[in-house]
Motif scaffolding. Sequence first.
Motif, PDB file in Angstrom:
ATOM      1  N   SER A 291     -49.652  -3.827 -40.086  1.00 37.03           N
ATOM      2  CA  SER A 291     -48.558  -4.069 -39.139  1.00 37.03           C
ATOM      3  C   SER A 291     -47.871  -2.767 -38.746  1.00 37.03           C
ATOM      4  CB  SER A 291     -47.549  -5.046 -39.736  1.00 37.03           C
ATOM      5  OG  SER A 291     -47.002  -4.536 -40.942  1.00 37.03           O
TER       6      SER A 291
ATOM      7  N   ASN B 273     -53.280  -8.689 -50.406  1.00 36.37           N
ATOM      8  CA  ASN B 273     -53.366  -8.989 -48.982  1.00 36.37           C
ATOM      9  C   ASN B 273     -52.015  -8.827 -48.284  1.00 36.37           C
ATOM     10  OD1 ASN B 273     -56.140  -9.895 -48.092  1.00 36.37           O
ATOM     11  ND2 ASN B 273     -55.899 -11.144 -49.921  1.00 36.37           N
TER      12      ASN B 273
ATOM     13  N   ARG C 253     -51.718  -5.180 -47.739  1.00 36.52           N
ATOM     14  CA  ARG C 253     -52.617  -4.790 -46.653  1.00 36.52           C
ATOM     15  C   ARG C 253     -51.999  -5.128 -45.296  1.00 36.52           C
ATOM     16  NH1 ARG C 253     -58.513  -7.395 -45.216  1.00 36.52           N
ATOM     17  NH2 ARG C 253     -59.146  -5.842 -43.668  1.00 36.52           N
ATOM     18  N   GLN C 254     -51.334  -6.269 -45.216  1.00 40.72           N
ATOM     19  CA  GLN C 254     -50.681  -6.660 -43.973  1.00 40.72           C
ATOM     20  C   GLN C 254     -49.572  -5.673 -43.604  1.00 40.72           C
ATOM     21  OE1 GLN C 254     -51.566  -8.654 -41.714  1.00 40.72           O
ATOM     22  NE2 GLN C 254     -51.819 -10.766 -42.328  1.00 40.72           N
ATOM     23  N   ASP C 255     -48.862  -5.158 -44.607  1.00 39.23           N
ATOM     24  CA  ASP C 255     -47.803  -4.180 -44.338  1.00 39.23           C
ATOM     25  C   ASP C 255     -48.368  -2.926 -43.682  1.00 39.23           C
ATOM     26  OD1 ASP C 255     -45.916  -5.856 -45.413  1.00 39.23           O
ATOM     27  OD2 ASP C 255     -45.932  -4.931 -47.400  1.00 39.23           O
TER      28      ASP C 255
ATOM     29  N   MET D 193     -55.844  -7.896 -39.363  1.00 37.12           N
ATOM     30  CA  MET D 193     -54.660  -8.664 -39.745  1.00 37.12           C
ATOM     31  C   MET D 193     -54.983 -10.146 -39.868  1.00 37.12           C
ATOM     32  SD  MET D 193     -51.514  -6.871 -37.641  1.00 37.12           S
ATOM     33  CE  MET D 193     -50.320  -7.959 -38.441  1.00 37.12           C
TER      34      MET D 193
ATOM     35  N   ALA E  66     -56.935 -10.627 -43.073  1.00 36.58           N
ATOM     36  CA  ALA E  66     -56.056 -10.541 -44.240  1.00 36.58           C
ATOM     37  C   ALA E  66     -55.216 -11.805 -44.386  1.00 36.58           C
ATOM     38  CB  ALA E  66     -55.157  -9.310 -44.122  1.00 36.58           C
ATOM     39  N   ALA E  67     -54.754 -12.355 -43.267  1.00 31.76           N
ATOM     40  CA  ALA E  67     -53.960 -13.587 -43.317  1.00 31.76           C
ATOM     41  C   ALA E  67     -54.784 -14.758 -43.851  1.00 31.76           C
ATOM     42  CB  ALA E  67     -53.410 -13.906 -41.930  1.00 31.76           C
TER      43      ALA E  67
END
Length: 242
Positions: A23, A15, A18-20, A211, A214-215
Amino acid sequence: MDRMIYLSMAGAKMNMQRQDVLSNNLANVSTTGFRAELQAIRAVPVRGDGATTRVYSLETTVGYDDAAGPVTVTGRPLDVAMQGKAWMTVQALDGTEAYTRAGTMEVLPDGTLVTPGGLPVMGDGGPITVPPETEVTIAPDGTVSAKQANGQINQAGRIKMVIPEEKLKRGDDGLFRTANGDPLPLSDVARLQSGALEGSNVSPIETMVSMIAAARQFEAQMKMMQTAEQDEKAASQLLSSS
């Protein structure tokens, strides 16, 4: 117990990766011609004695979204928007041929047609140059014409546009190339729209929702790790007291 910790740890790491990606896409929502990066997750078994039941998540980049972005009319003669699956050819800093959908161009004092980053725009015979103090126009087939003060019009070249049969590969410099690095041939059917620019194909709303999801998944994985730690401590206390 270690299975729970290992699975939650692998999920949390996935995760974060995935956030990278999300973003980075969101940061380029206003970048001309940007293609959203896609991501996929696959399960990979852990090899070794006693680990045959363990798997970990591996993040892989499956490429980019090749959907067209919104086209905005600018009226600027040196702005072009690629149509369909066409790409514009530029010369990268390492001298190789690369491709982009960002159609903003400028003319250097020596007449070289370049991108805002200073990369030469390639024609069918090399970098395109135009005579100084001329009015530049670009035809739908990529032909660059220079109109002099006396009204005489000369062709300065033709922008090399290509239509790849397979998806290109994004480089660290943000430019795209073929998988084997070989240049593509000029396409006679590729067309562009002069006086316009194609925007990023990133959907800010969809990316923000992803996002947030994912968070929340990351938080759930971290809670699982905390629960596993608490259960292990409780089990240790029971063993020591028995």
